[in-house]
Design a protein around this motif. Structure first.
Motif, short mmCIF file in Angstrom:
data_model
loop_
_atom_site.label_atom_id
_atom_site.label_comp_id
_atom_site.label_asym_id
_atom_site.label_seq_id
_atom_site.Cartn_x
_atom_site.Cartn_y
_atom_site.Cartn_z
N ILE A 56 42.35 18.94 5.33
CA ILE A 56 42.21 20.38 5.55
C ILE A 56 43.56 21.07 5.31
O ILE A 56 43.61 22.14 4.69
CB ILE A 56 41.68 20.67 6.97
CG1 ILE A 56 40.24 20.18 7.12
CG2 ILE A 56 41.78 22.17 7.30
CD1 ILE A 56 39.70 20.20 8.55
N GLN A 58 46.01 20.17 3.37
CA GLN A 58 46.32 20.20 1.94
C GLN A 58 45.44 21.21 1.22
O GLN A 58 45.92 21.97 0.38
CB GLN A 58 46.13 18.81 1.33
CG GLN A 58 46.53 18.76 -0.12
CD GLN A 58 47.12 17.42 -0.48
OE1 GLN A 58 46.86 16.42 0.16
NE2 GLN A 58 47.91 17.39 -1.53
N GLU A 59 44.16 21.22 1.55
CA GLU A 59 43.22 22.11 0.87
C GLU A 59 43.44 23.58 1.22
O GLU A 59 43.33 24.45 0.37
CB GLU A 59 41.78 21.69 1.22
CG GLU A 59 40.72 22.42 0.44
CD GLU A 59 39.35 21.87 0.76
OE1 GLU A 59 38.61 22.53 1.51
OE2 GLU A 59 39.03 20.77 0.27
N SER A 60 43.74 23.85 2.49
CA SER A 60 43.84 25.23 2.95
C SER A 60 45.27 25.78 2.92
O SER A 60 45.45 27.00 2.99
CB SER A 60 43.32 25.34 4.38
OG SER A 60 44.20 24.67 5.27
N MET A 62 47.22 25.36 5.36
CA MET A 62 47.54 25.59 6.78
C MET A 62 48.22 24.33 7.33
O MET A 62 47.56 23.40 7.78
CB MET A 62 46.27 25.93 7.57
CG MET A 62 45.55 27.16 7.06
SD MET A 62 46.57 28.66 7.01
CE MET A 62 46.87 28.94 8.71
N SER A 141 42.43 22.61 15.77
CA SER A 141 42.50 21.96 14.46
C SER A 141 41.73 20.63 14.45
O SER A 141 40.95 20.36 13.53
CB SER A 141 43.95 21.73 14.06
OG SER A 141 44.64 21.01 15.08
N LYS A 144 37.99 21.27 14.74
CA LYS A 144 37.43 21.68 13.44
C LYS A 144 37.21 20.46 12.55
O LYS A 144 36.16 20.31 11.93
CB LYS A 144 38.38 22.67 12.77
CG LYS A 144 38.13 22.94 11.30
CD LYS A 144 37.02 23.91 11.09
CE LYS A 144 36.94 24.34 9.63
NZ LYS A 144 35.68 23.96 9.02
N ASP A 148 33.75 18.90 10.93
CA ASP A 148 33.63 18.71 9.48
C ASP A 148 33.17 17.31 9.11
O ASP A 148 32.44 17.13 8.13
CB ASP A 148 34.95 19.02 8.78
CG ASP A 148 35.26 20.51 8.72
OD1 ASP A 148 34.42 21.32 9.19
OD2 ASP A 148 36.34 20.86 8.20
#
Length: 175
Positions: A56, A58-60, A62, A141, A144, A148
């Motif tokens: 998450i 890396q992708e976002s 954040m 975090s 979440k 997922d």
């Protein structure tokens, strides 16, 4: 029998996690409706959780997901508390942004009363950890990431994670 301090602390942190789940379960619930899901993860599932947090991040972009994943890695166990956010049927309400619970259920609303119940459960759980002096941190975090990867089931839409540690210095302090 002789037990090393490490063995005692590992056993204690597992028992504290159990007591946290008990405290969350017995926390007050609106209209007595219990939609809480509790889970304790360690080992492979905990590694899966921190890996998803890193994905998450890396992708976002954040980066706090990566920071929190490092904390999860340092914790022997993680308590997960999630809520099936079904409308409770409190009248009148509208806190979810819809006119009533039927409209909320048909739309994409999340019952505010149900999420409030989750907050009370989280508070009860961390109070239990504090009573036993276990270091802990509430993490959106990791909650979440748990949703997922389906750790809490398909009905859970909101979750928080609470990693635990029993060390000389909290791994959750200097994040």
């Amino acid at each position: 029998m002789i037990m090393s301090s490490q063995e005692v602390e590992e056993r204690a942190v597992a028992q504290i996690a159990d007591m946290m789940c008990v405290a969350a379960r017995t926390a007050p619930k609106a209209k007595g409706v219990d939609n809480l899901v509790t889970l304790i993860v360690n080992g492979q599932e905990k590694e899966q959780l921190s890996a998803e947090m890193r994905r998450i991040a890396q992708e976002s972009g954040m980066q706090f997901f990566e920071r929190d994943a490092n904390c999860i890695d340092k914790a022997p166990v993680v308590v997960l508390l999630g809520q099936k956010v079904k409308p409770i049927g409190v009248k009148p309400c509208g806190y979810c942004g819809y006119a009533d619970c039927a409209e909320c259920a048909q739309g994409t609303g999340i019952c505010a009363i149900s999420t409030g119940d989750l907050g009370i459960a989280v508070g009860s759980a961390v109070n239990s950890a504090a009573l036993y002096h276990a270091d802990n941190r509430v993490m959106f975090s990791a909650g979440k990431a748990a949703i997922d990867i389906g750790l809490l089931g398909k009905e859970v839409k909101i979750a928080y994670a609470i990693p635990l540690s029993v060390t000389g210095k909290s791994p959750f302090f200097d994040r």
